[in-house]
Design a protein around this motif. Structure first.
Motif, mmCIF file in Angstrom:
data_model
loop_
_atom_site.group_PDB
_atom_site.id
_atom_site.type_symbol
_atom_site.label_atom_id
_atom_site.label_comp_id
_atom_site.label_asym_id
_atom_site.label_seq_id
_atom_site.Cartn_x
_atom_site.Cartn_y
_atom_site.Cartn_z
ATOM 1 N N TYR A 32 0.848 -1.189 0.000
ATOM 2 C CA TYR A 32 0.000 0.000 0.000
ATOM 3 C C TYR A 32 0.878 1.230 0.000
ATOM 4 C CZ TYR A 32 -2.934 3.715 1.880
ATOM 5 O OH TYR A 32 -3.555 4.915 2.082
ATOM 6 N N SER A 33 0.535 2.257 -0.776
ATOM 7 C CA SER A 33 1.278 3.492 -0.824
ATOM 8 C C SER A 33 0.316 4.633 -1.043
ATOM 9 C CB SER A 33 2.309 3.471 -1.955
ATOM 10 O OG SER A 33 2.946 4.733 -2.063
ATOM 11 N N ALA A 34 0.556 5.751 -0.359
ATOM 12 C CA ALA A 34 -0.279 6.948 -0.485
ATOM 13 C C ALA A 34 0.313 7.929 -1.476
ATOM 14 C CB ALA A 34 -0.463 7.601 0.867
ATOM 15 N N TRP A 52 4.534 13.145 -5.827
ATOM 16 C CA TRP A 52 3.083 13.372 -5.886
ATOM 17 C C TRP A 52 2.398 12.513 -4.838
ATOM 18 C CZ3 TRP A 52 0.350 16.897 -8.550
ATOM 19 C CH2 TRP A 52 1.006 17.581 -9.580
ATOM 20 N N ARG A 53 1.572 13.172 -4.025
ATOM 21 C CA ARG A 53 0.809 12.460 -2.992
ATOM 22 C C ARG A 53 -0.646 12.327 -3.460
ATOM 23 N NH1 ARG A 53 2.438 16.423 2.014
ATOM 24 N NH2 ARG A 53 4.705 15.952 2.113
ATOM 25 N N THR A 54 -1.256 11.304 -3.005
ATOM 26 C CA THR A 54 -2.706 11.177 -3.223
ATOM 27 C C THR A 54 -3.400 11.994 -2.154
ATOM 28 O OG1 THR A 54 -2.892 9.229 -1.803
ATOM 29 C CG2 THR A 54 -2.407 8.854 -4.142
ATOM 30 N N ASN A 55 -4.725 12.246 -2.352
ATOM 31 C CA ASN A 55 -5.427 13.099 -1.400
ATOM 32 C C ASN A 55 -5.726 12.386 -0.087
ATOM 33 O OD1 ASN A 55 -7.305 11.381 -2.478
ATOM 34 N ND2 ASN A 55 -8.901 12.927 -2.790
ATOM 35 N N ASP A 61 2.266 8.100 6.188
ATOM 36 C CA ASP A 61 2.629 7.433 4.943
ATOM 37 C C ASP A 61 3.950 7.945 4.363
ATOM 38 O OD1 ASP A 61 0.165 5.931 4.788
ATOM 39 O OD2 ASP A 61 -0.806 7.851 4.351
ATOM 40 N N ALA A 62 4.603 8.851 5.062
ATOM 41 C CA ALA A 62 5.817 9.465 4.528
ATOM 42 C C ALA A 62 6.902 8.420 4.299
ATOM 43 C CB ALA A 62 6.314 10.536 5.488
ATOM 44 N N VAL A 63 7.682 8.632 3.222
ATOM 45 C CA VAL A 63 8.803 7.742 2.911
ATOM 46 C C VAL A 63 10.077 8.587 2.778
ATOM 47 C CG1 VAL A 63 7.382 6.013 1.737
ATOM 48 C CG2 VAL A 63 8.395 7.888 0.420
ATOM 49 N N VAL A 71 10.391 11.770 8.533
ATOM 50 C CA VAL A 71 10.828 10.414 8.851
ATOM 51 C C VAL A 71 11.934 10.491 9.895
ATOM 52 C CG1 VAL A 71 11.822 8.294 7.925
ATOM 53 C CG2 VAL A 71 10.227 9.640 6.568
ATOM 54 N N PRO A 72 11.864 9.696 10.967
ATOM 55 C CA PRO A 72 12.927 9.710 11.970
ATOM 56 C C PRO A 72 14.265 9.383 11.333
ATOM 57 C CG PRO A 72 11.061 8.422 12.741
ATOM 58 C CD PRO A 72 10.821 8.704 11.290
ATOM 59 N N PRO A 73 15.360 10.036 11.786
ATOM 60 C CA PRO A 73 16.672 9.739 11.191
ATOM 61 C C PRO A 73 17.078 8.307 11.458
ATOM 62 C CG PRO A 73 16.900 11.041 13.196
ATOM 63 C CD PRO A 73 15.431 11.004 12.887
#
Length: 229
Positions: A32-34, A52-55, A61-63, A71-73
């Protein structure tokens, strides 16, 4: 209906966006990916390099690569070596200067050039020796710590008389050292009479010949103790 319209719009622009991808492709999370992704599962980026992000995207969902600030280091698997500051040893103090060398010598005024028989008066030859040779030796000393003047006679005459005469000779020389040579410190003075005879003149006949032979015994020694330059 709104979601379907957005999806259709994105489908229309996917080929254009895909052509703008660089070698820094970011794979979308599976299953699954947003984020909007192409057929190979690579997240689509805008012409400005933004993902590009979905709405229905949320911070959860951050990568990494798209939303790195969310995202944590990730800890480095290899920790850098710890740098330990080494203590600098203190500088050793400079060695002390070497002690000054001693400046000790003995100067002898001897024979009738110093004193005539039965006299305690300095001759001109004796004064010249003190003014030149003795003064030259004294100049090698940076500091004079002590001077001992000792007078002697020959063996002619009584012991008591010779002791007094030898003492007068020592005093005569000491007085000259202070007044003419300029020695300011105290001068130790001794009269030893006929002691420490230099020339015995055994077998010499006649008073004049004996007096002349015994001349080396009528002397004064000057012992100087000091420190060199």
């Amino acid at each position: 209906m709104q979601k379907i319209a957005i999806a259709l719009a994105l489908t229309t622009i996917l080929p254009t966006l895909a052509s703008a991808q660089t070698s820094n492709d970011i794979k979308a999370n599976t299953p699954y990916s947003a984020y909007v992704q192409d057929s190979s599962g690579v997240i689509v980026k805008s012409a400005f390099g933004l993902c590009w992000r979905t709405n229905y995207w949320t911070p959860a969902d951050a990568v990494l690569g798209c939303d790195g600030d969310l995202v944590p280091p990730i800890a480095s698997p290899i920790a850098p070596p710890m740098v330990v500051a080494q203590a600098v040893p203190p500088l050793a103090p400079p060695p002390p200067p070497p002690p000054p060398k001693p400046c000790d010598f003995t100067f002898v005024l001897k024979a009738d050039e110093t004193f005539s028989f039965d006299y305690a008066k300095l001759s001109e030859a004796a004064k010249h020796g003190l003014d030149t040779d003795f003064r030259s030796k004294l100049a090698a000393c940076a500091q004079v710590t002590g001077i001992v003047v000792t007078g002697y006679t020959d063996r002619l005459g009584t012991d008591s008389y010779n002791l007094k005469l030898s003492q007068k000779r020592a005093e005569t020389v000491a007085d000259y050292l202070m007044k003419s040579i300029g020695i300011a410190g105290p001068i130790e003075q001794h009269g030893l009479g006929k002691a420490n005879e230099v020339e015995a003149c055994a077998g010499v006949k006649g008073e004049k010949k004996l007096i002349k032979c015994l001349a080396p015994n009528r002397r004064v020694t000057i012992e100087v103790h000091g420190l060199g330059n």
